[in-house]
Design a protein around this motif. Structure first.
Motif, PDB file in Angstrom:
ATOM      1  N   GLY A   7       0.709  -1.243  -0.061  1.00  0.00           N
ATOM      2  CA  GLY A   7      -0.037  -0.114   0.237  1.00  0.00           C
ATOM      3  C   GLY A   7       0.891   1.337   0.029  1.00  0.00           C
ATOM      4  N   PRO A   8       0.144   2.400  -0.227  1.00  0.00           N
ATOM      5  CA  PRO A   8       1.062   3.553  -0.366  1.00  0.00           C
ATOM      6  C   PRO A   8       1.248   3.962   1.185  1.00  0.00           C
ATOM      7  CG  PRO A   8      -1.256   4.046  -0.309  1.00  0.00           C
ATOM      8  CD  PRO A   8      -1.079   2.604  -0.353  1.00  0.00           C
ATOM      9  N   THR A   9       2.559   4.794   1.198  1.00  0.00           N
ATOM     10  CA  THR A   9       2.927   5.004   2.456  1.00  0.00           C
ATOM     11  C   THR A   9       2.103   6.025   3.095  1.00  0.00           C
ATOM     12  OG1 THR A   9       4.481   6.758   1.465  1.00  0.00           O
ATOM     13  CG2 THR A   9       5.443   4.754   1.900  1.00  0.00           C
ATOM     14  N   PRO A  10       1.735   6.342   4.261  1.00  0.00           N
ATOM     15  CA  PRO A  10       1.114   7.327   5.036  1.00  0.00           C
ATOM     16  C   PRO A  10       1.398   8.708   4.542  1.00  0.00           C
ATOM     17  CG  PRO A  10       1.803   5.887   6.544  1.00  0.00           C
ATOM     18  CD  PRO A  10       2.509   5.480   5.233  1.00  0.00           C
ATOM     19  N   GLY A  11       0.216   9.367   4.041  1.00  0.00           N
ATOM     20  CA  GLY A  11       0.383  10.914   3.754  1.00  0.00           C
ATOM     21  C   GLY A  11       0.542  10.885   2.171  1.00  0.00           C
ATOM     22  N   THR A  12       0.749   9.656   1.533  1.00  0.00           N
ATOM     23  CA  THR A  12       0.949   9.908  -0.044  1.00  0.00           C
ATOM     24  C   THR A  12      -0.375   9.069  -0.663  1.00  0.00           C
ATOM     25  OG1 THR A  12       2.433   8.030  -0.058  1.00  0.00           O
ATOM     26  CG2 THR A  12       3.498   9.987  -0.053  1.00  0.00           C
ATOM     27  N   LEU A  13      -0.481   9.322  -1.875  1.00  0.00           N
ATOM     28  CA  LEU A  13      -1.666   8.693  -2.623  1.00  0.00           C
ATOM     29  C   LEU A  13      -1.169   7.734  -3.802  1.00  0.00           C
ATOM     30  CD1 LEU A  13      -4.309  11.549  -3.187  1.00  0.00           C
ATOM     31  CD2 LEU A  13      -4.060   9.718  -1.275  1.00  0.00           C
ATOM     32  N   ALA A  14      -1.285   6.637  -3.980  1.00  0.00           N
ATOM     33  CA  ALA A  14      -1.075   5.739  -4.963  1.00  0.00           C
ATOM     34  C   ALA A  14      -1.455   6.262  -6.266  1.00  0.00           C
ATOM     35  CB  ALA A  14      -1.646   4.408  -4.569  1.00  0.00           C
ATOM     36  N   PRO A  15      -1.022   5.764  -7.440  1.00  0.00           N
ATOM     37  CA  PRO A  15      -1.246   6.307  -8.586  1.00  0.00           C
ATOM     38  C   PRO A  15      -2.328   5.610  -9.178  1.00  0.00           C
ATOM     39  CG  PRO A  15       0.904   4.974  -8.936  1.00  0.00           C
ATOM     40  CD  PRO A  15       0.704   5.145  -7.385  1.00  0.00           C
ATOM     41  N   HIS A  16      -3.314   6.114  -9.994  1.00  0.00           N
ATOM     42  CA  HIS A  16      -4.654   5.231 -10.466  1.00  0.00           C
ATOM     43  C   HIS A  16      -4.460   4.007 -11.316  1.00  0.00           C
ATOM     44  CE1 HIS A  16      -8.633   4.900 -11.427  1.00  0.00           C
ATOM     45  NE2 HIS A  16      -8.105   4.874 -12.563  1.00  0.00           N
ATOM     46  N   ILE A  17      -4.875   3.299 -10.985  1.00  0.00           N
ATOM     47  CA  ILE A  17      -4.802   1.842 -11.898  1.00  0.00           C
ATOM     48  C   ILE A  17      -6.247   1.700 -12.432  1.00  0.00           C
ATOM     49  CG2 ILE A  17      -4.359  -0.488 -12.148  1.00  0.00           C
ATOM     50  CD1 ILE A  17      -2.668  -0.299  -9.684  1.00  0.00           C
ATOM     51  N   PRO A  18      -6.394   1.584 -13.769  1.00  0.00           N
ATOM     52  CA  PRO A  18      -7.602   1.218 -14.279  1.00  0.00           C
ATOM     53  C   PRO A  18      -8.280   0.081 -13.879  1.00  0.00           C
ATOM     54  CG  PRO A  18      -6.170   2.131 -16.196  1.00  0.00           C
ATOM     55  CD  PRO A  18      -5.292   1.948 -14.831  1.00  0.00           C
ATOM     56  N   ALA A  19      -9.576   0.056 -13.588  1.00  0.00           N
ATOM     57  CA  ALA A  19     -10.227  -1.175 -12.976  1.00  0.00           C
ATOM     58  C   ALA A  19     -10.196  -2.360 -13.851  1.00  0.00           C
ATOM     59  CB  ALA A  19     -11.680  -0.853 -12.707  1.00  0.00           C
ATOM     60  N   TYR A  22      -6.577  -3.982 -13.587  1.00  0.00           N
ATOM     61  CA  TYR A  22      -6.433  -4.381 -12.201  1.00  0.00           C
ATOM     62  C   TYR A  22      -7.317  -5.881 -12.177  1.00  0.00           C
ATOM     63  CZ  TYR A  22      -6.378  -4.883  -7.088  1.00  0.00           C
ATOM     64  OH  TYR A  22      -6.337  -5.356  -5.938  1.00  0.00           O
ATOM     65  N   ARG A  23      -8.524  -5.917 -12.759  1.00  0.00           N
ATOM     66  CA  ARG A  23      -9.286  -7.159 -12.458  1.00  0.00           C
ATOM     67  C   ARG A  23      -8.645  -8.189 -13.575  1.00  0.00           C
ATOM     68  NH1 ARG A  23     -11.988  -4.542  -9.494  1.00  0.00           N
ATOM     69  NH2 ARG A  23     -14.046  -3.719  -9.322  1.00  0.00           N
ATOM     70  N   GLN A  24      -8.188  -7.858 -14.495  1.00  0.00           N
ATOM     71  CA  GLN A  24      -7.572  -8.848 -15.578  1.00  0.00           C
ATOM     72  C   GLN A  24      -6.246  -9.286 -14.803  1.00  0.00           C
ATOM     73  OE1 GLN A  24      -6.157  -7.122 -19.179  1.00  0.00           O
ATOM     74  NE2 GLN A  24      -5.629  -9.144 -20.122  1.00  0.00           N
ATOM     75  N   ALA A  25      -5.564  -8.384 -14.254  1.00  0.00           N
ATOM     76  CA  ALA A  25      -4.388  -8.923 -13.642  1.00  0.00           C
ATOM     77  C   ALA A  25      -4.642  -9.967 -12.323  1.00  0.00           C
ATOM     78  CB  ALA A  25      -3.629  -7.757 -12.827  1.00  0.00           C
ATOM     79  N   GLU A  26      -5.833  -9.479 -11.828  1.00  0.00           N
ATOM     80  CA  GLU A  26      -6.229 -10.458 -10.525  1.00  0.00           C
ATOM     81  C   GLU A  26      -6.673 -11.870 -11.054  1.00  0.00           C
ATOM     82  OE1 GLU A  26      -9.368  -8.504  -8.514  1.00  0.00           O
ATOM     83  OE2 GLU A  26      -7.876  -8.238  -6.770  1.00  0.00           O
ATOM     84  N   ARG A  27      -7.468 -12.073 -12.146  1.00  0.00           N
ATOM     85  CA  ARG A  27      -8.014 -13.185 -12.968  1.00  0.00           C
ATOM     86  C   ARG A  27      -6.678 -13.984 -13.444  1.00  0.00           C
ATOM     87  NH1 ARG A  27     -11.695  -9.794 -15.450  1.00  0.00           N
ATOM     88  NH2 ARG A  27     -10.468  -9.910 -17.172  1.00  0.00           N
ATOM     89  N   GLU A  28      -5.820 -13.436 -13.915  1.00  0.00           N
ATOM     90  CA  GLU A  28      -4.598 -14.140 -14.542  1.00  0.00           C
ATOM     91  C   GLU A  28      -3.547 -14.511 -13.489  1.00  0.00           C
ATOM     92  OE1 GLU A  28      -3.386 -11.908 -17.958  1.00  0.00           O
ATOM     93  OE2 GLU A  28      -5.260 -12.145 -18.827  1.00  0.00           O
ATOM     94  N   GLY A  29      -3.607 -13.813 -12.294  1.00  0.00           N
ATOM     95  CA  GLY A  29      -2.670 -14.005 -11.503  1.00  0.00           C
ATOM     96  C   GLY A  29      -1.296 -13.348 -11.314  1.00  0.00           C
ATOM     97  N   ARG A  30      -1.267 -12.361 -12.474  1.00  0.00           N
ATOM     98  CA  ARG A  30      -0.009 -11.693 -12.401  1.00  0.00           C
ATOM     99  C   ARG A  30       0.030 -10.768 -11.570  1.00  0.00           C
ATOM    100  NH1 ARG A  30      -0.779  -8.840 -18.085  1.00  0.00           N
ATOM    101  NH2 ARG A  30      -2.469  -8.381 -17.450  1.00  0.00           N
ATOM    102  N   PRO A  31       1.370 -10.399 -11.212  1.00  0.00           N
ATOM    103  CA  PRO A  31       1.636  -9.307 -10.124  1.00  0.00           C
ATOM    104  C   PRO A  31       1.378  -8.184 -10.801  1.00  0.00           C
ATOM    105  CG  PRO A  31       3.644 -10.183 -10.910  1.00  0.00           C
ATOM    106  CD  PRO A  31       2.512 -11.103 -11.580  1.00  0.00           C
ATOM    107  N   ILE A  32       0.791  -7.261  -9.923  1.00  0.00           N
ATOM    108  CA  ILE A  32       0.723  -5.836 -10.356  1.00  0.00           C
ATOM    109  C   ILE A  32       2.032  -4.813 -10.000  1.00  0.00           C
ATOM    110  CG2 ILE A  32      -0.751  -3.756  -9.893  1.00  0.00           C
ATOM    111  CD1 ILE A  32      -3.072  -5.690  -9.420  1.00  0.00           C
ATOM    112  N   ILE A  33       2.798  -4.270 -10.825  1.00  0.00           N
ATOM    113  CA  ILE A  33       3.714  -3.549 -10.427  1.00  0.00           C
ATOM    114  C   ILE A  33       3.247  -2.333 -10.700  1.00  0.00           C
ATOM    115  CG2 ILE A  33       6.182  -3.216 -11.118  1.00  0.00           C
ATOM    116  CD1 ILE A  33       6.266  -6.100 -12.102  1.00  0.00           C
TER     117      ILE A  33
END
Length: 105
Positions: A7-19, A22-33
Motif C-alpha cells: 500500500g501507499p505510505t502514509p501521507g501519499t496517494l497511490a497512482p491510479h490503476i484502471p479497474a 486491475y481485474r484482469q491481472a487478478e484473474r490471470e494471477g499476474r503481479p501488479i507492479i
C-alpha cells in the motif's frame, strides 16, 4: 491467491490503476507492479545558510565589542584609583590608617 502490492505510505496517494487492468491481472494471477517516479528534492538555496551564519557572526562581533568595552572601563577605573591613591596619601578609617600606594623610597 494473488499477491497484493504494498500500500501507499502514509501521507501519499497511490497512482491510479484502471479497474479493468486491475481485474484482469487478478484473474490471470499476474503481479501488479506500480512504477511511481519521484522528482529529486530541490537543493536548498544559499540564503538558508547565509542568514543564520550572518546573524551568528554579528552576535559574535557584538559580544567581542562588549567584552572589549568592559575591559577598557576596568582599566580606566584601575588607573583612576591609582592616581587618586597616589595623590591622596594615607586613608584613615576608625583609627586604622591604610596607605594605598607604596612609598617611593
Amino acid at each position: 491467491m494473488t499477491r497484493q502490492p504494498p500500500g501507499p505510505t502514509p501521507g501519499t496517494l497511490a497512482p491510479h490503476i484502471p479497474a479493468d487492468i486491475y481485474r484482469q491481472a487478478e484473474r490471470e494471477g499476474r503481479p501488479i507492479i506500480i512504477v511511481h517516479t519521484t522528482t529529486a528534492t530541490p537543493r536548498r538555496p544559499a540564503r538558508t545558510y547565509l542568514v543564520p551564519l550572518g546573524i551568528a557572526l554579528a552576535a559574535a562581533i557584538g559580544v567581542a565589542g562588549t567584552v572589549a568595552a568592559i575591559l577598557a572601563l576596568f582599566e580606566f577605573a584601575i588607573h583612576t584609583a591609582t592616581v587618586i591613591g597616589g595623590a591622596a596619601g594615607p586613608i584613615g578609617i576608625g583609627g586604622l590608617t591604610f596607605k594605598l600606594t607604596r612609598p617611593k623610597k
